[in-house]
Write a protein that holds these residues in place. Structure first.
Motif, PDB file in Angstrom:
ATOM      1  N   GLU A 163      11.146  12.832  -6.590  1.00 40.37           N
ATOM      2  CA  GLU A 163      10.255  13.748  -7.295  1.00 40.37           C
ATOM      3  C   GLU A 163      10.033  15.017  -6.472  1.00 40.37           C
ATOM      4  N   ARG A 164       9.907  14.854  -5.151  1.00 44.10           N
ATOM      5  CA  ARG A 164       9.765  16.037  -4.298  1.00 44.10           C
ATOM      6  C   ARG A 164      11.030  16.888  -4.355  1.00 44.10           C
ATOM      7  N   SER A 165      12.194  16.261  -4.349  1.00 45.99           N
ATOM      8  CA  SER A 165      13.458  16.991  -4.421  1.00 45.99           C
ATOM      9  C   SER A 165      13.570  17.756  -5.736  1.00 45.99           C
ATOM     10  N   ASN A 166      13.159  17.114  -6.829  1.00 46.57           N
ATOM     11  CA  ASN A 166      13.192  17.793  -8.127  1.00 46.57           C
ATOM     12  C   ASN A 166      12.239  18.990  -8.148  1.00 46.57           C
ATOM     13  N   ARG A 167      11.060  18.808  -7.575  1.00 46.33           N
ATOM     14  CA  ARG A 167      10.084  19.892  -7.528  1.00 46.33           C
ATOM     15  C   ARG A 167      10.618  21.045  -6.667  1.00 46.33           C
ATOM     16  N   TYR A 168      11.241  20.704  -5.541  1.00 46.62           N
ATOM     17  CA  TYR A 168      11.869  21.714  -4.674  1.00 46.62           C
ATOM     18  C   TYR A 168      12.912  22.489  -5.480  1.00 46.62           C
ATOM     19  N   ASN A 169      13.765  21.766  -6.195  1.00 46.79           N
ATOM     20  CA  ASN A 169      14.843  22.376  -6.961  1.00 46.79           C
ATOM     21  C   ASN A 169      14.291  23.354  -7.999  1.00 46.79           C
ATOM     22  N   GLU A 170      13.241  22.952  -8.710  1.00 41.15           N
ATOM     23  CA  GLU A 170      12.663  23.798  -9.743  1.00 41.15           C
ATOM     24  C   GLU A 170      12.056  25.069  -9.145  1.00 41.15           C
TER      25      GLU A 170
END
Length: 215
Positions: A163-170
C-alpha cells in the motif's frame, strides 16, 4: 553503442519499489559501459518486511510497518529521502557530472524523488522515472516476498508495504506530471531491451521543455 550528448555524464533512474529500477540500471550499465550505484546504500531505513536470503525480518522492521498508517509511512520515507539521503545524492551527482576524471554514472533508487531532482542545477545530468500499475507492483511484490507462504503477521506487513508503494507511485506520477519530467510506463515495453532502448531514446530526444544537459 548509442550516440549520446557528449556532456551527459549521469543518468538518474527512479520509481516505486519493484518497478525495475535496478534491472534497467544494470542493462544500461552493460550497454553504455558506465558505472552504476543504488541510493539504497546511502542511508539506513527499515527495509522490506519479508525474509531475504533466509534471514528473518528484524523486529524493528516489522514494527515499523505494523505501527504506522500508510500516510505516516509515506511521509516518513519521503522525509528520510530528503533529510538523510538527498545530501549524499547531490554530492555524488555533482562530482560525476562535473569531474571528467570520474566514471560516467547511472544512479538508481526510490530516493530520487521528482521534487528533489528538479532542484538540481547541474549540467550533464538526465533523469527518468519508471511507472507501473498497482496490479503489476502487487504481482512483483507478492512474488518477491513469497506472499502465499508467509505467516499471517508477515502478510499484514507485506500488504502495508504494498500500500505504501502504491501511494508512492501515485504521488510520484502526480509530481512527474506537474514538473513535466520524463517517465516510462514499464508495462508499455514488453522486453528489457526495449525498455533500455526507450530510455535512451527519451534521454536523447526529450519532450519539449526538457534537456539532456540538465534536469
Amino acid at each position: 553503442m548509442h550516440k549520446m550528448a557528449d556532456n551527459l555524464r549521469v543518468i538518474l533512474i527512479s520509481g516505486p519499489s519493484h518497478a525495475g529500477k535496478s534491472t534497467l540500471a544494470h542493462s544500461l550499465s552493460l550497454k553504455l559501459g558506465w558505472s552504476r550505484k543504488s541510493t539504497d546504500k546511502l542511508a539506513r531505513h527499515p527495509g522490506r518486511p519479508w525474509t531475504i536470503n533466509q534471514k528473518p525480518v528484524p523486529e524493528h522492521v516489522a514494527e515499523h510497518y505494523l505501527s504506522l498508517s500508510v500516510d505516516e509511512l509515506i511521509e516518513d520515507v519521503l522525509r528520510h529521502y530528503k533529510m538523510n539521503v538527498w545530501p549524499s545524492i547531490e554530492s555524488i551527482v555533482t562530482l560525476h557530472s562535473s569531474d571528467t576524471s570520474t566514471d560516467r554514472l547511472i544512479l538508481e533508487g526510490s530516493a530520487l524523488w521528482p521534487d528533489l531532482v528538479a532542484t538540481l542545477n547541474t549540467n550533464g545530468v538526465a533523469a527518468i522515472w519508471l511507472t507501473a500499475s498497482n496490479n503489476l507492483l502487487q504481482t512483483r511484490i507478492h512474488n518477491a516476498s513469497r506472499f502465499d507462504d508467509a505467516t499471517t503477521r508477515e502478510k499484514t506487513s507485506i500488504q502495508i508495504f504494498l500500500e505504501r508503494s502504491n501511494r508512492y507511485n501515485e504521488r510520484m506520477i502526480d509530481s512527474i506530471n506537474r514538473l513535466k519530467l520524463i517517465s516510462i510506463n514499464v508495462e508499455a515495453t514488453p522486453s528489457l531491451d526495449e525498455l533500455t532502448d526507450k530510455c535512451l531514446e527519451l534521454i536523447n530526444y526529450p519532450r519539449a521543455g526538457t534537456s539532456t544537459s540538465g534536469v
